[in-house]
Enzyme design. Structure first.
Site, PDB file in Angstrom:
ATOM      1  N   ARG A  76     -48.142 -19.722 -15.658  1.00 53.07           N
ATOM      2  CA  ARG A  76     -46.866 -19.003 -15.642  1.00 53.07           C
ATOM      3  C   ARG A  76     -46.344 -18.869 -14.233  1.00 53.07           C
ATOM      4  O   ARG A  76     -47.093 -18.781 -13.273  1.00 53.07           O
ATOM      5  CB  ARG A  76     -47.029 -17.589 -16.226  1.00 53.07           C
ATOM      6  CG  ARG A  76     -47.819 -17.540 -17.480  1.00 53.07           C
ATOM      7  CD  ARG A  76     -48.017 -16.101 -17.909  1.00 53.07           C
ATOM      8  NE  ARG A  76     -47.144 -15.787 -19.019  1.00 53.07           N
ATOM      9  CZ  ARG A  76     -46.936 -14.576 -19.479  1.00 53.07           C
ATOM     10  NH1 ARG A  76     -47.487 -13.539 -18.882  1.00 53.07           N
ATOM     11  NH2 ARG A  76     -46.157 -14.376 -20.505  1.00 53.07           N
ATOM     12  N   SER A 102      -7.445   7.932   9.223  1.00 47.75           N
ATOM     13  CA  SER A 102      -7.930   7.472   7.933  1.00 47.75           C
ATOM     14  C   SER A 102      -7.848   5.948   7.937  1.00 47.75           C
ATOM     15  O   SER A 102      -6.768   5.382   8.116  1.00 47.75           O
ATOM     16  CB  SER A 102      -7.082   8.058   6.804  1.00 47.75           C
ATOM     17  OG  SER A 102      -7.535   7.559   5.571  1.00 47.75           O
ATOM     18  N   TYR A 160     -15.859  11.032   6.197  1.00 51.89           N
ATOM     19  CA  TYR A 160     -15.771  11.016   4.732  1.00 51.89           C
ATOM     20  C   TYR A 160     -15.305   9.666   4.214  1.00 51.89           C
ATOM     21  O   TYR A 160     -14.699   8.881   4.946  1.00 51.89           O
ATOM     22  CB  TYR A 160     -14.857  12.129   4.208  1.00 51.89           C
ATOM     23  CG  TYR A 160     -13.372  11.932   4.458  1.00 51.89           C
ATOM     24  CD1 TYR A 160     -12.604  11.139   3.611  1.00 51.89           C
ATOM     25  CD2 TYR A 160     -12.727  12.561   5.526  1.00 51.89           C
ATOM     26  CE1 TYR A 160     -11.239  10.963   3.833  1.00 51.89           C
ATOM     27  CE2 TYR A 160     -11.383  12.387   5.757  1.00 51.89           C
ATOM     28  CZ  TYR A 160     -10.641  11.589   4.902  1.00 51.89           C
ATOM     29  OH  TYR A 160      -9.303  11.404   5.126  1.00 51.89           O
TER      30      TYR A 160
END
Ligand code: PEP
Ligand code: MG
Length: 886
Positions: free
Chosen positions: A95, A779, A866
């Protein structure tokens, strides 16, 4: 270097931490041996050998074969049998075993070592002639298929023919004599198909089998699986050669697979299935439907559980379950065989599970003292959290559908979620229709690795055969696809492109709904409701929140989205795109009036109409987000997006506005831009049409004052898009501050607010120190920043980015995973520069990357404060943020 590792007789040369060298299977067989569990002896040829094999142009490296023979001698000694012996032959399985589990991808050969002589020896030594010949015919079939490349169906045809001739219904009805004849015909088939005899020398068989395993590392199915699961090409596979034990020796034998906990729900209960008098592959292949492991698992009286049938073995299994869980501190997926009442362990590995189970198991294991909270957090793949948030069936609708007789079948609930779609029967059709935007359910007898692309494209998968560990179940669970398997009452007819259940006929293209949590199949479309989140999920999220430092906000333009985000734990709105508020049917005419206005007064008049609408929007959002910051971005899109496009729209708009169509068209022409993404967008609009931004600032601040008066705590942030220069920013900040002063005076209330800028134009990142003089926060609009840094259109890049990834020029789609070297460097630089001017400046990510775990890890590293993803990705981001900290 050592090429072959032995395990057996309670001792192994390898161990569980040698996965890269021995593959997962080999490393765990060694570990189980060392734990004193009943593992048949065997050897593992290392993954290094596989790599050398390819380097040498598909040749075994020198010395390997000698090491294999040496290992084989040890196995012989342990088993008291000899390989190729005419009296009492040792048989082996061969295998593959890669460092990362690749279910169903690689090929397995059982019963190796059988030939015309050893089969007689096996018959004598086991006193079971039928068994010996059945093993031989299985071996020829497997070897002929996997190693010699003869299609499986050709063997099946021979077998079916024989069954017909002697009137046998099932394989087990064939006698030893019948099987001898089958073997004869199989050998003829091999000769016919390959022009050579079936190899009789066991050592030649072994060499060929090892080669076949190495070769299978590069078969198309394996390559596809690695591609989908991002497994490196250069890992290579190990080869495990293990003494055979037999589950097909008769009624006191069997074979099975089990999970130490329920892989679907995560419940701490032993869960699995087995087949009596069968060999390993029978369970996984899904050809016969297996029986349950435990009494508790039984769903009908006809079933007999292993617990009842083999009570002693069951007790031993229970003990092993305990040992393995304590040792690995993780849910295990095991394979076992019972040979004449004796239990043998053939494999253990970390069990695949649904997201729901992953969360429950992780949380439970912390409570059981097995793992730490940190480990629990690392064990849940954030991208699978999606599954938990999957829709479920509306219970009322379920009842109604049942009453109407639309519940047409029931199968095993293999992977959760409720989905509807058009029935298709082939993987290719699934892909074809999905590409056209259709939702489809792939319906098959059973699936095989050839169907992977179709499973990927489908909403859900339904199979007529197979158990919880069949290919379809394992793969679907991994993909996070809804899936039902083993719906035995369904008769799939590929030729007529339909399936039948009793007298119900469902044709290709008809819609069905499947519920992967109950196994129910419904005719037609049913209503679904958003997922419920479990107590364990909440608990895990709480731990994640304790650990993470990165905050998670949400991108939301409506009160509904804001609410959803807040429910999922968002700590504010990171981006409210105001243009989305304008794209509403009743507002478009007013927006058009504003855009098309010829004079200042006309424009002011339109804006006056928009003001109260916007104010209401903001009030609603502020109320939902009470106490949390809300970052609102002033209008960004190119103006012509609001203008009519079709002839009909032009005519209607002209009429509404009392303008001649020609004039309207002329105005639209003037506003048209060849590349609107780089045109009159964002703050450029604020500079050229300050009255628009003035109106928006007023709407935001009036709404804030009203909310404050009503006792709502508002923390508005007003953000300027597409800023490229500090004077541009300065001008617009002044505009907002002036409006604020005026509004506060008029309203007699003051609200603290901040003005910030998006950093989404590369120039903004470069001059971030200057921007930080006016901007109170940054941002990062990573969508535009990626677009502009690469010079790649957000809307069009999809057509060719795949090629770049395929060729390895790009590591991944930069619109999904942040490009750390380029775009990421700009972000890092902007943060540094921003902090130089304004120490501790607030920085966030509002592009799509804010919901991507890999990108989140990077943002954590460079000090972003964030991230802000879409609502359903908030939990993913919370978890990923915690992982980024650990
Ligand atoms: C961005 O560019 O990343 C962004 C958040 O803004 P938008 O997607 O609306 O352009
Ligand atoms: Mg943008």
């Amino acid at each position: 270097k050592k090429m072959v590792y032995y395990f057996g007789g309670g001792k192994a040369e390898g161990s569980a931490d040698m996965k890269m060298l021995l593959g997962g299977k080999g490393a765990n067989l060694a570990e189980m041996t060392n734990l004193g569990l009943p593992v048949p002896p065997g050897i593992t040829i290392t993954t290094e050998v596989c790599k050398d094999y390819y380097k040498l142009g598909k040749q075994f490296p020198e010395g390997m074969w000698d090491e294999v023979l040496e290992g084989l001698r040890k196995i012989e000694k342990e088993m008291g049998k000899k390989f190729g012996d005419k009296e009492n032959p040792l048989l082996v399985s061969v295998r593959s075993g890669a460092p990362v589990s690749m279910p169903g991808m690689m090929d397995t050969i059982l019963n190796l070592g059988l030939n015309d002589e050893t089969v007689e020896g096996l018959a004598k030594s086991t006193n079971n002639e039928r068994f010996a010949w059945d093993s031989y015919r299985r071996f020829i079939q497997m070897f002929g298929n996997v190693v010699m490349g003869i299609p499986h169906e050709k063997f099946e045809e021979v077998l079916e023919e024989k069954k017909r001739e002697v009137g046998a219904k099932q394989d087990v009805d064939l006698s030893a004599e019948d099987l001898k004849d089958v073997v004869k015909r199989y050998k003829e088939l091999v000769k016919r198909e390959t022009g050579r005899e079936f190899p009789q020398d066991p050592y030649e068989q072994l060499k060929m089998a090892i080669k076949a395993v190495f070769d299978s590392w590069n078969n198309p199915r394996a390559i596809k699986y690695r591609e989908i699961n991002k497994i490196p090409e250069d890992y290579g596979t190990a080869v495990n050669i293990v003494a055979m034990v037999f589950g097909n020796m008769g009624e006191t034998s069997g074979t099975g697979v089990a999970f130490t906990r329920n892989p679907s729900t995560g419940e701490n209960e032993f869960y699995g299935e087995y087949l009596k008098n069968a060999q390993g592959e029978d369970v996984v292949a899904g050809i016969r439907t297996p029986q349950p492991l435990t009494k508790a698992q039984k769903t009908s009286q006809e079933q007999t559980s292993l617990e009842e049938e083999f009570p002693e073995v069951y007790k031993e299994l229970l003990k092993i379950r305990d040992i393995l869980e304590k040792h690995y501190r993780e849910m295990q997926d095991i394979e076992f065989t019972i040979e004449n009442g004796r239990l043998w362990m053939l494999q253990t590995r970390t069990g695949k599970r649904t997201a729901k189970a992953a969360v429950k198991i992780a949380v439970d294991m912390v409570k059981e003292g097995l793992i730490s909270k940190e480990e629990a957090i690392l064990r849940v793949d954030p991208s699978l959290i999606d599954q938990l948030l999957h829709p479920m069936l509306d219970e009322e609708d379920r009842k109604r559908a049942k009453a109407e007789g639309r519940l047409i079948a029931k199968g095993l609930p293999a992977a959760p979620g409720a989905v509807s779609g058009k029935v298709v029967f082939t993987a290719d059709e699934a892909v074809e229709l999905a590409e056209k935007g259709e939702k489809v359910i792939l319906v098959r007898h059973e699936t095989s690795p050839e169907d992977i692309h179709g499973m990927h494209a489908a909403e859900g998968i339904l199979t007529a055969r197979g158990g919880m560990t069949s290919h379809a179940a394992v793969v679907a669970r991994g993909m996070g696809k809804t899936c039902i398997v083993g719906a035995e009452s369904i008769h799939v007819d590929y030729d007529r492109e339909e399936f039948r259940v009793g007298d119900v006929v469902v044709k290709k293209g008809e819609v069905i709904t499947i519920d992967g949590s109950t196994g129910e199949v419904f005719h037609g479309e049913l209503k679904t409701i958003p997922a419920q989140i479990s107590g364990e999920f909440e608990e895990l999220m709480k731990w994640a929140d304790e650990i993470r430092t990165l905050q998670v906000r949400v991108n939301a333009d409506t009160p509904e989205d804001a609410e959803q985000g807040r429910k999922f734990g968002a700590e504010g709105i990171g981006l409210c795109r105001t243009e989305h508020m304008f794209f509403k049917e009743e507002r478009i005419p007013v927006v058009r009036e504003m855009i098309l206005a010829k004079t200042q007064e006309e424009r002011e008049r339109a804006l006056e109409k928009l003001l109260p609408m916007q104010r209401e929007d903001f009030i609603a959002i502020f109320e939902v987000m009470n106490g949390l910051p809300v970052n609102i971005r002033l209008l960004d899109p190119p103006l012509h997006e609001f203008l009519p496009r079709t002839e009909e729209e032009f005519e209607r708009t002209a009429k509404e506005m009392g303008l001649p169509v020609e004039e309207l068209k002329k105005r639209a022409e003037e506003l048209h831009e060849v590349n609107p993404m780089l045109g009159l967008r964002g703050s450029r609009l604020g500079i050229t049409h300050p009255e628009i931004y003035r109106m928006q600032a007023r709407a935001i601040l009036e709404a804030a004052c009203i909310c404050k008066r009503n006792g709502v705590e508002v923390l508005p942030e007003i953000m300027l898009p597409l800023i490229a220069d500090e004077k541009e920013l300065h001008e617009l900040k002044k505009l907002i501050d002036d409006v604020a002063a005026q509004v506060f005076l008029e309203m007699g209330v003051e609200v603290p607010y901040q003005v910030g800028t998006m950093v989404e134009v590369p120039r903004a990142a470069v001059i971030a120190d200057k921007l930080a003089r006016d901007a109170e926060y940054f941002s990062f609009g990573t969508n535009d920043l990626t677009q502009m840094t690469f010079g790649l259109s957000r809307d069009d890049a999809g057509k060719f980015i795949g090629k770049y990834v395929e060729l390895g020029i790009l590591k991944g789609d930069p619109f999904i995973h942040i490009d750390e070297e380029g775009v990421g460097r700009l972000i890092e630089m902007a943060i540094e520069l921003g902090n130089a001017t304004r120490p501790g400046i607030k920085t966030g990510i509002c592009g799509e990357h804010g919901g991507d775990p890999r990108s989140i890890n990077f943002f954590q590293k460079v000090g972003v404060k964030y991230v802000s993803p879409s609502p359903f990705r908030v939990p993913i981001a919370r978890l990923a943020a915690a992982q980024a900290r650990i």
